[in-house]
Design a protein around this motif. Structure first.
Motif, PDB file in Angstrom:
ATOM      1  N   ASP A 407       0.843  -1.188   0.000  1.00 46.73           N
ATOM      2  CA  ASP A 407       0.000   0.000   0.000  1.00 46.73           C
ATOM      3  C   ASP A 407       0.883   1.244   0.000  1.00 46.73           C
ATOM      4  O   ASP A 407       2.129   1.151   0.008  1.00 46.73           O
ATOM      5  N   HIS A 446      -5.146  -0.292  -4.541  1.00 55.86           N
ATOM      6  CA  HIS A 446      -5.361   1.037  -5.120  1.00 55.86           C
ATOM      7  C   HIS A 446      -6.026   1.902  -4.061  1.00 55.86           C
ATOM      8  O   HIS A 446      -7.098   1.569  -3.556  1.00 55.86           O
ATOM      9  N   ALA A 510      -3.348  -3.172 -10.637  1.00 51.30           N
ATOM     10  CA  ALA A 510      -4.149  -1.953 -10.589  1.00 51.30           C
ATOM     11  C   ALA A 510      -3.505  -0.886 -11.464  1.00 51.30           C
ATOM     12  O   ALA A 510      -2.298  -0.660 -11.402  1.00 51.30           O
ATOM     13  N   PRO A 512      -3.352   3.231 -12.725  1.00 45.36           N
ATOM     14  CA  PRO A 512      -3.465   4.500 -11.989  1.00 45.36           C
ATOM     15  C   PRO A 512      -4.884   5.039 -11.902  1.00 45.36           C
ATOM     16  O   PRO A 512      -5.226   5.727 -10.932  1.00 45.36           O
ATOM     17  N   GLY A 514      -7.524   3.420 -11.342  1.00 43.35           N
ATOM     18  CA  GLY A 514      -8.353   2.559 -10.506  1.00 43.35           C
ATOM     19  C   GLY A 514      -8.889   1.339 -11.214  1.00 43.35           C
ATOM     20  O   GLY A 514      -9.560   0.505 -10.592  1.00 43.35           O
TER      21      GLY A 514
END
Length: 533
Positions: A407, A446, A510, A512, A514
């Motif tokens: 993350d 994401h 993922a 950018p 989303g």
């Protein structure tokens, strides 16, 4: 997207879904032979099944199912009575399938059986290994007879017009022949481009197929001075060929599957379109290019919704073996379940080995400090590979870690498809973030959400990293085994020290914006799941 031709039902999702490439029915195509009914029979090593193709219409019918007794068919041949003989590479078996559909083992004494051919009622098979053998087998009983050994990786072979068996030495670039009753082998041609199969047309002309990226076929004049002529087909990763009664040539591709008619002048006609062999891992770079780890290659599905996208699948690099993949800057970092970690630069086409000898490394991600972090599935560990290629254990004692993701805060997450959970790797050790997820494989993060692909229930889950709330984002995904197909024991990862059959892996990435990119390995596509506007 509501249509689904692959038997997985209609996709249900909260997101907008579209395929980057069309589904296709042949996951890899290896040995091919025309059957008594005039159809072209195709051995599919990676899929574990055999299909019959109508060369006029392209219709495909499964004849030997993926949950049948044959695990990894690599080549096939038909006997005079219509029986199908199958080289089952990984377990080292040769099978007979009667015209009525009954299976019987012929031999389990052949190591890595590959090339197989019939001469009337007689059956011959060779081994795809160093110092391989060429043997005659006896379906009605009797010990195998070794005609010769010393093959440098045998493969597809055939009886020539002179009554000899012709076969390639894949590693040494040679074609040899030997009488079916034995004798001294004779080299027919050397310095042949990556030979993978030898075939004769109806006029007795020898064709040698290349397994390289250009799809080269070499014609050899055996009746004159041995002159050669080349045809470049553009079919990446040729595997085998068969000629019909009208002398039309049909070729297969281990890299892209499908069946293609190849004309003498190099023109091609797709009979069954080529596509992806998996796919396994998937990633997207900063420029928006999607890459799929596709076992024998890194592939680029070209989204028809993008400018210049054709819906086809291009080959970035043809090289075994690719299963996990992640993009970082202009580089691609990959894993092979056979033990390796590599970094590939698409700009220079240079590959750097980062680690080897690992126990089934699979999912891969890049930490903020540049360290490669890998789920070493077979060892139950998460490891790191730094800029100097030093390997460090980050977590151990896991059951079956499959993929890793980070993350924005730098926390590492790992999926475990046997535990049915996603774990967070803390300094004190792994902590379960979310359980009861079936068999989670591919992971992606994401924003404040983590996503994972459950291949047991064919679902896409989202898990909030702040509240722990979870929900189903999509159902009836085309991942894992098709509905109604019984699960059987996994074939061995290695066979006599050589690569066997790598387990499937449904990767996730993922973008950018989303969007999520999913390896729909049940239908051979990459699926883009975009947030609803």
């Amino acid at each position: 997207m509501t249509e689904r031709a692959s038997g997985y039902g209609v996709l249900r999702t909260r997101r907008e879904a579209r395929r980057l490439n069309p589904p296709h029915p042949l996951w890899g195509s290896n040995g091919v032979a025309f059957g008594p009914d005039g159809r072209l029979y195709v051995a599919q090593f990676l899929a574990g099944r055999i299909s019959a193709v109508d060369p006029a219409t392209g219709d495909v019918e499964t004849v030997v199912p993926m949950d049948g007794p044959v695990q990894s068919p690599d080549d096939l041949a038909f006997g005079a009575d219509g029986s199908m003989y199958i080289a089952d590479l990984v377990p080292g078996r040769v099978w007979r399938r009667s015209p009525e559909g009954a299976y019987a083992p012929v031999s389990d004494e052949v190591k890595v059986p590959n090339g197989i051919t019939c001469v009337g009622d007689r059956l011959f098979v060779n081994e795809m290994r160093t110092n391989g053998r060429l043997l005659e087998l006896f379906p009605d009983g009797g010990a195998p007879v070794v005609l010769t050994d010393g093959l440098a990786f045998g493969n597809a072979m055939q009886l020539g017009p002179d009554g000899c068996l012709y076969y390639p030495h894949m590693i040494s670039g040679q074609v040899w022949r030997i009488p079916p009753d034995g004798g001294v082998p004779e080299m027919v041609a050397e310095d042949v481009h990556d030979p993978v199969a030898v075939r004769f047309d109806q006029g007795g002309v020898l064709y040698v197929l290349s397994r390289g990226p250009e799809g080269i076929v070499t014609r050899v004049d055996l009746h004159g001075g041995g002159t050669r002529s080349l045809v470049t087909s553009g079919v990446t990763g040729l595997d085998n060929a068969a000629f019909d009664a009208e002398n039309r040539m049909f070729v297969s591709s281990f890299a892209g599957g499908g069946i293609t008619e190849l004309h003498p002048d190099g023109r091609t006609r797709p009979v069954v379109p080529r596509g992806l062999d998996g796919p396994y891992g998937v990633t997207i770079d900063l420029g928006g290019t999607v890459y799929a780890a596709d076992h024998y290659r890194v592939a680029r599905p070209e989204d028809p919704a993008d400018d210049g996208g054709s819906g086809d699948v291009a080959t970035e690099i043809l090289q075994p073996f690719f299963h996990g993949i992640t993009a970082e800057g202009g580089l691609l970092h990959t894993t092979s379940q056979y033990g390796g970690v590599q970094t590939y630069d698409p700009a220079t086409r240079v590959t750097r080995v980062r680690a080897s000898g690992l126990n089934q490394p699979l999912g891969i991600a890049v930490r903020s400090d540049g360290m490669l972090v890998i789920a070493e599935t077979g060892a139950g560990r998460v490891i790191g590979v730094d800029a100097d290629d030093t390997v460090t254990v980050l977590a151990e004692g896991l059951d079956h870690p499959v993929d890793v993701a980070f993350d924005t805060g730098g926390h590492c997450y790992v999926s475990d498809d046997r535990l049915g959970a996603v774990l967070r790797v803390d300094e004190e050790g792994p902590v379960v973030l979310a359980g009861g997820l079936g068999a989670p494989q591919g992971l992606a993060v994401h924003g404040e959400a983590l996503f994972t692909v459950d291949v047991e229930h064919r679902r896409l889950w989202s898990v909030s990293l702040t509240t722990g709330e979870r929900r189903v984002e999509a159902e009836d995904l085309a991942v894992g085994l098709p509905p109604g197909v019984a699960r059987r024991p996994e074939p061995a990862l290695f066979a006599h020290g050589l690569p066997g059959l790598a387990p499937r892996f449904a990767g996730l990435a993922a973008a950018p914006d989303g969007s999520l990119l999913l390896s729909s390995n049940g239908e051979g596509t990459v699926l883009r799941l975009a947030p609803n506007p």
